[in-house]
Design an enzyme around this catalytic site. Structure first.
Site, PDB file in Angstrom:
ATOM      1  N   THR A  46       0.717  -0.991   0.186  1.00  0.00           N
ATOM      2  CA  THR A  46       0.038   0.259   0.056  1.00  0.00           C
ATOM      3  C   THR A  46       0.994   1.188  -0.104  1.00  0.00           C
ATOM      4  O   THR A  46       1.935   0.777   0.468  1.00  0.00           O
ATOM      5  CB  THR A  46      -1.083   0.243   1.464  1.00  0.00           C
ATOM      6  OG1 THR A  46      -0.074  -0.558   2.849  1.00  0.00           O
ATOM      7  CG2 THR A  46      -2.184  -1.105   0.727  1.00  0.00           C
ATOM      8  N   THR A  48       1.470   4.260   1.545  1.00  0.00           N
ATOM      9  CA  THR A  48       2.377   4.490   2.622  1.00  0.00           C
ATOM     10  C   THR A  48       3.484   3.748   3.366  1.00  0.00           C
ATOM     11  O   THR A  48       4.435   4.514   3.030  1.00  0.00           O
ATOM     12  CB  THR A  48       1.805   5.526   3.740  1.00  0.00           C
ATOM     13  OG1 THR A  48       0.493   6.505   3.041  1.00  0.00           O
ATOM     14  CG2 THR A  48       1.619   5.744   4.786  1.00  0.00           C
ATOM     15  N   CYS A  49       2.954   2.466   3.190  1.00  0.00           N
ATOM     16  CA  CYS A  49       3.066   1.786   4.183  1.00  0.00           C
ATOM     17  C   CYS A  49       4.435   0.830   2.920  1.00  0.00           C
ATOM     18  O   CYS A  49       5.934   0.863   3.714  1.00  0.00           O
ATOM     19  CB  CYS A  49       2.271   0.438   4.602  1.00  0.00           C
ATOM     20  SG  CYS A  49       0.794   1.003   4.877  1.00  0.00           S
ATOM     21  N   HIS A  50       4.470   1.309   1.784  1.00  0.00           N
ATOM     22  CA  HIS A  50       5.381   0.340   0.350  1.00  0.00           C
ATOM     23  C   HIS A  50       6.453   1.649   1.058  1.00  0.00           C
ATOM     24  O   HIS A  50       7.738   1.585   0.233  1.00  0.00           O
ATOM     25  CB  HIS A  50       5.047   0.433   0.060  1.00  0.00           C
ATOM     26  CG  HIS A  50       6.160  -0.297  -1.445  1.00  0.00           C
ATOM     27  ND1 HIS A  50       6.262  -1.408  -1.303  1.00  0.00           N
ATOM     28  CD2 HIS A  50       5.988   0.351  -2.797  1.00  0.00           C
ATOM     29  CE1 HIS A  50       7.196  -1.670  -2.223  1.00  0.00           C
ATOM     30  NE2 HIS A  50       6.555  -0.506  -3.560  1.00  0.00           N
ATOM     31  N   LEU A  54       7.502   1.420   5.967  1.00  0.00           N
ATOM     32  CA  LEU A  54       8.992   0.227   5.841  1.00  0.00           C
ATOM     33  C   LEU A  54      10.510   0.841   5.592  1.00  0.00           C
ATOM     34  O   LEU A  54      11.666   0.784   6.015  1.00  0.00           O
ATOM     35  CB  LEU A  54       8.255  -0.844   4.894  1.00  0.00           C
ATOM     36  CG  LEU A  54       9.533  -2.448   4.486  1.00  0.00           C
ATOM     37  CD1 LEU A  54       9.994  -2.963   5.901  1.00  0.00           C
ATOM     38  CD2 LEU A  54       8.951  -3.403   3.801  1.00  0.00           C
TER      39      LEU A  54
END
Length: 163
Positions: A46, A48-50, A54
């Site tokens: 996703t 923001t996560c990617h 992370l």
């Protein structure tokens, strides 16, 4: 209710994704020994996560280890196949360990679940970070707004470790 400082980490069956492969385990076995930074994301791949959450932990891994962190673990409500593919695609495998909480049971046990069914994603982890020492939670940072990585990001965790 969200897990609070002083409480033990829950023990829930999960899949543990490492560079050695995928194994059945429990959250307590993965997070319960030593000094662990555990950050949770709504989903692998996703935006923001990617692109932010992370990668921030990956970039700060050496600094976190120098500050006394034994391991960095990312939790997400995705199946272990997706989590492994994400870990490989980001180059994080080998530096960061992953918990695939496919049914969201750990997210629920920690009070960190977020209902994204309106967007078709189901129940996921809220974006958060925890500092855990020998199985006991010391710090809990939960983001206040979707798409933000401030209190749960690596820079905030580094500051907390210094203080």
């Amino acid at each position: 209710m969200t897990i609070q400082p002083g409480q033990p980490i829950a023990s829930v069956p999960v899949k543990h994704v490492t560079e050695g492969g995928v194994e059945d385990s429990t959250s307590a076995d993965i997070l319960g020994t030593g000094t662990v930074v555990f950050f949770t994301v709504p989903g692998a791949f996703t935006p923001t996560c990617h692109l932010n959450h992370l990668p921030g932990y990956l970039a700060a891994a050496d600094q976190l280890k120098a500050a006394g962190v034994d391991k960095i673990v990312c939790g997400t409500v995705n199946d272990h196949h997706v989590v492994k593919a994400w870990a490989e695609a980001t180059g994080a495998l080998g530096t960061i360990e992953f918990i695939a909480d496919g049914l969201g049971k750990l997210a629920g046990a920690l009070g960190l679940e977020r209902d994204l069914t309106g967007g078709g994603l189901g129940v996921r982890f809220n974006r958060a970070s925890l500092l855990i020492r020998n199985g006991n939670v010391e710090i809990v940072n939960v983001e206040g707004a979707p798409g933000e990585v401030t209190s749960s990001g690596a820079p905030a965790m580094l500051e907390a470790l210094k203080g």
